[in-house]
Design a protein around this motif. Structure first.
Motif, short mmCIF file in Angstrom:
data_model
loop_
_atom_site.label_atom_id
_atom_site.label_comp_id
_atom_site.label_asym_id
_atom_site.label_seq_id
_atom_site.Cartn_x
_atom_site.Cartn_y
_atom_site.Cartn_z
N ILE A 71 14.59 0.92 -6.22
CA ILE A 71 13.28 1.07 -5.38
C ILE A 71 13.38 1.70 -4.15
CG2 ILE A 71 11.35 -0.44 -4.48
CD1 ILE A 71 11.85 -2.40 -6.67
N GLN A 72 12.91 2.64 -3.83
CA GLN A 72 13.21 3.19 -2.28
C GLN A 72 11.81 2.71 -1.29
OE1 GLN A 72 14.48 7.33 -1.91
NE2 GLN A 72 13.72 7.53 -3.97
N GLU A 73 12.22 2.43 -0.11
CA GLU A 73 10.98 2.15 0.81
C GLU A 73 10.47 3.34 1.39
OE1 GLU A 73 11.32 -0.60 4.58
OE2 GLU A 73 11.69 1.38 5.27
N THR A 74 9.15 3.27 1.24
CA THR A 74 8.11 4.40 1.58
C THR A 74 7.51 3.98 2.97
OG1 THR A 74 6.44 3.67 0.43
CG2 THR A 74 8.02 4.97 -0.88
N PRO A 75 6.74 4.86 3.73
CA PRO A 75 6.06 4.64 4.84
C PRO A 75 4.94 3.55 4.48
CG PRO A 75 6.37 6.56 4.82
CD PRO A 75 6.96 6.30 3.33
N MET A 76 4.25 3.58 3.22
CA MET A 76 3.31 2.57 2.87
C MET A 76 3.84 1.44 2.27
SD MET A 76 3.07 5.91 2.14
CE MET A 76 3.59 6.28 0.38
N ALA A 81 5.66 -4.36 3.93
CA ALA A 81 6.77 -5.36 4.26
C ALA A 81 6.71 -6.19 5.67
CB ALA A 81 8.13 -4.66 4.20
N ARG A 82 6.30 -5.16 6.59
CA ARG A 82 5.74 -5.80 7.83
C ARG A 82 5.05 -6.77 7.91
NH1 ARG A 82 6.62 -0.20 9.45
NH2 ARG A 82 4.40 -0.08 9.41
N VAL A 83 3.89 -6.55 7.30
CA VAL A 83 2.84 -7.53 7.48
C VAL A 83 3.13 -8.83 6.61
CG1 VAL A 83 0.44 -8.09 6.73
CG2 VAL A 83 0.94 -5.78 7.85
N MET A 84 3.67 -8.53 5.57
CA MET A 84 3.89 -9.73 4.57
C MET A 84 5.23 -10.44 4.94
SD MET A 84 4.54 -9.64 0.27
CE MET A 84 5.12 -10.83 -0.68
N GLY A 85 6.38 -9.93 5.30
CA GLY A 85 7.42 -10.44 5.73
C GLY A 85 7.15 -11.36 6.98
N SER A 86 6.45 -10.72 7.78
CA SER A 86 6.06 -11.78 9.19
C SER A 86 5.34 -12.86 8.66
CB SER A 86 5.25 -10.85 10.09
OG SER A 86 4.68 -11.83 11.06
N GLU A 115 6.50 -4.40 -7.38
CA GLU A 115 7.96 -4.49 -7.20
C GLU A 115 8.05 -4.41 -5.92
OE1 GLU A 115 9.98 -4.69 -9.38
OE2 GLU A 115 8.41 -4.67 -10.75
N THR A 116 7.17 -3.88 -4.75
CA THR A 116 7.23 -4.06 -3.54
C THR A 116 6.82 -5.45 -2.85
OG1 THR A 116 6.31 -1.85 -3.00
CG2 THR A 116 6.19 -3.57 -1.32
N VAL A 117 6.02 -6.35 -3.53
CA VAL A 117 5.77 -7.62 -3.17
C VAL A 117 6.82 -8.58 -3.70
CG1 VAL A 117 4.06 -9.60 -3.96
CG2 VAL A 117 3.18 -7.44 -3.08
N CYS A 118 7.48 -8.52 -5.04
CA CYS A 118 8.28 -9.16 -5.52
C CYS A 118 9.72 -8.93 -4.76
CB CYS A 118 8.61 -8.82 -6.69
SG CYS A 118 7.48 -9.43 -8.15
N ARG A 279 -8.46 -17.73 5.41
CA ARG A 279 -8.39 -16.30 6.13
C ARG A 279 -7.54 -15.48 5.16
NH1 ARG A 279 -10.47 -15.27 11.18
NH2 ARG A 279 -11.78 -17.32 12.01
N PHE A 280 -7.70 -14.28 4.88
CA PHE A 280 -6.84 -13.33 4.41
C PHE A 280 -6.59 -11.74 5.26
CE2 PHE A 280 -8.01 -15.55 0.54
CZ PHE A 280 -6.77 -15.64 -0.22
N ASP A 281 -5.45 -11.47 5.18
CA ASP A 281 -5.28 -9.99 5.80
C ASP A 281 -5.17 -9.07 4.41
OD1 ASP A 281 -4.97 -9.76 8.77
OD2 ASP A 281 -3.32 -11.20 8.51
N MET A 282 -5.86 -8.06 4.42
CA MET A 282 -5.56 -7.01 3.40
C MET A 282 -4.78 -5.74 3.79
SD MET A 282 -8.34 -5.06 1.14
CE MET A 282 -8.97 -6.74 0.35
N VAL A 283 -3.78 -5.45 3.04
CA VAL A 283 -2.98 -4.32 3.30
C VAL A 283 -3.21 -3.46 2.09
CG1 VAL A 283 -1.29 -5.53 4.99
CG2 VAL A 283 -0.94 -5.48 2.40
N ASP A 284 -3.01 -2.11 2.38
CA ASP A 284 -3.15 -1.15 1.10
C ASP A 284 -2.00 -0.65 0.79
OD1 ASP A 284 -6.00 -1.29 0.59
OD2 ASP A 284 -6.32 -0.61 2.65
N LEU A 285 -1.65 -0.29 -0.33
CA LEU A 285 -0.45 0.34 -0.69
C LEU A 285 -0.82 1.66 -1.36
CD1 LEU A 285 2.76 0.38 -0.81
CD2 LEU A 285 2.70 -0.70 -2.95
#
Length: 419
Positions: A71-76, A81-86, A115-118, A279-285
């Protein structure tokens, strides 16, 4: 010589499929997710020096390498990862008995959401377990230390609030036969606490149909799960249009999606009287784009990473990044990483079988991208695959403005940064 191979397979053939939907399976996957060793990189001349048996083993190893591209990291995905990891760490460190803000990861099918979330959740669990010396801090003395920091649950295809609750209990191997929905939610609460779970991932959440008679049950289930002091991560296709947000609205100050506590008493929680907002944050992939220089550069960078992991004997630098190839691959896949992976994997297999040993537009034109694999078409989990033909539906040929007609390095290929 790097091309020398032992007389035995240089890799391990896959064993039984690991089911991440159980605590044991998730733990096995998390521990082994980076353990695959790719085939060594050989030239055609080096391959020809191998014995017939070594050639067969090396070709098998190459096929396995192409079937397990990393799996390669993409800008998306980096933004997710920034939002979820934090969010995972901030919520896990909270001592207050308040509702943990959740996260929704929205996107189209085959865009790498799961795969990104996992991967993000597994990295969090690796660090969290190290902090606790791999021991469940809630364990009762004299009992087994069952520690499941992350629970990954795939929403059943025929999803209802009851079946989702049962799937969560199945992750832990907990019994649930004959339980009512309030009893199921109570059992879920107990399992989450007993296993010190910090993150609950519900994948393909938009399979949870918002039928009129079940609307409130579905919304109440989400509210109930958020009150269990875990970070709830919902993953789905087209979440805003699914109906799950029907009673939610965006906070103008924070941009978060807010679910107010309902006035009726059907939330299955001990905190119903607190009127706590969820409360939820929503991020789009999103998929890659190909309409600006920076977007094209990101796409070419992604192709460079894939090219570096291919093991084709006649591959040359720029095989996927020079000339018309970047635009061709974008047109064939629409910038969707899952479609790109499928095309490259099948193309590499065909290149080995035919002896071509490199990827060209002519070879890839012979490859159909076929999807399915048990995904739910009605939930939008399978994207529309662009046609193979060079011509558009209106008969116009593709845009060649970004093609390299000089025969050299692609003009939009990123240059190396100075040392």
């Amino acid at each position: 010589m790097s091309g020398e191979l032992p007389d035995t397979a240089a890799f391990t053939l896959p064993g039984p499929v690991i089911a991440r939907e159980t605590a044991e399976g998730w733990s096995q996957w998390r521990s082994a997710r980076h353990s695959f060793t790719p085939a060594p990189r050989l030239s055609l001349a080096q391959w020809r020096t191998l014995s017939p048996r070594q050639r067969v083993l090396h070709d098998l190893h190459r096929a396995a390498t192409h079937a397990n591209l990393p799996i390669q990291e993409t800008p998306m995905s980096a933004a997710v990862a920034r939002v979820m990891g934090s969010r995972l760490f901030n919520n896990a460190l909270k001592h207050k008995p308040t509702t943990r803000a959740g996260l929704m990861v929205n996107g189209g099918g085959y865009q790498g959401k799961t795969e990104t979330v996992c991967e993000i959740a597994a990295a969090f669990e690796d660090q969290w377990l190290q902090l606790h010396q791999q021991v469940n801090p809630h364990a009762v003395p004299g009992t087994r230390d069952l520690h499941a920091t992350v629970a990954y649950v795939q929403t059943p295809v025929t999803a209802t609030p009851k079946s989702v609750s049962q799937a969560i209990l199945d992750f832990y191997g907990a019994p649930h036969k004959g339980m009512t929905l309030p009893q199921l939610v109570h059992a879920v609460r107990g399992s989450l606490y007993d296993h010190a779970t910090k993150v609950l991932i519900l994948d393909d959440i938009t399979r949870l149909r918002m039928h009129r008679e079940a609307d409130q049950d579905a919304l109440d289930l989400i509210r109930a799960l958020m009150s269990m002091h875990v970070t709830l991560v919902l993953v789905g296709v087209g979440i805003p249009a699914s109906g799950l947000l029907r009673e939610g609205g965006r906070d103008r100050a924070t941009g978060q999606i807010v679910f107010a506590q309902p006035r009726h008493a059907r939330t299955f929680t001990d905190e119903a009287a607190t009127q706590t907002e969820r409360r939820f944050d929503m991020v789009d992939l999103d998929p890659f784009r190909y309409d600006t220089p920076s977007a094209i550069a990101a796409w070419v960078t992604h192709l460079t990473g894939i090219e570096d992991n291919l093991r084709l004997l006649r591959a040359e630098p720029g095989m996927l990044t020079d000339g018309a190839m970047p635009e061709y691959l974008f047109r064939r896949t629409g910038g969707i990483v899952g479609l790109l992976e499928r095309l490259i994997e099948d193309g590499a297999s065909h290149a080995i079988d035919t002896g071509a040993e490199q990827l060209t537009t002519e070879l890839l034109d012979s490859i159909d991208i076929t999807l399915g694999n048990g995904r739910d078409h009605t939930a939008g989990e399978v994207p529309t695959v662009p046609p193979r033909s060079q011509r558009t539906a209106k008969g116009r040929r593709r845009n060649t403005v970004f093609d390299d007609h000089r025969g050299g390095v692609s003009p939009h290929q990123p240059t190396a940064s100075p040392a």
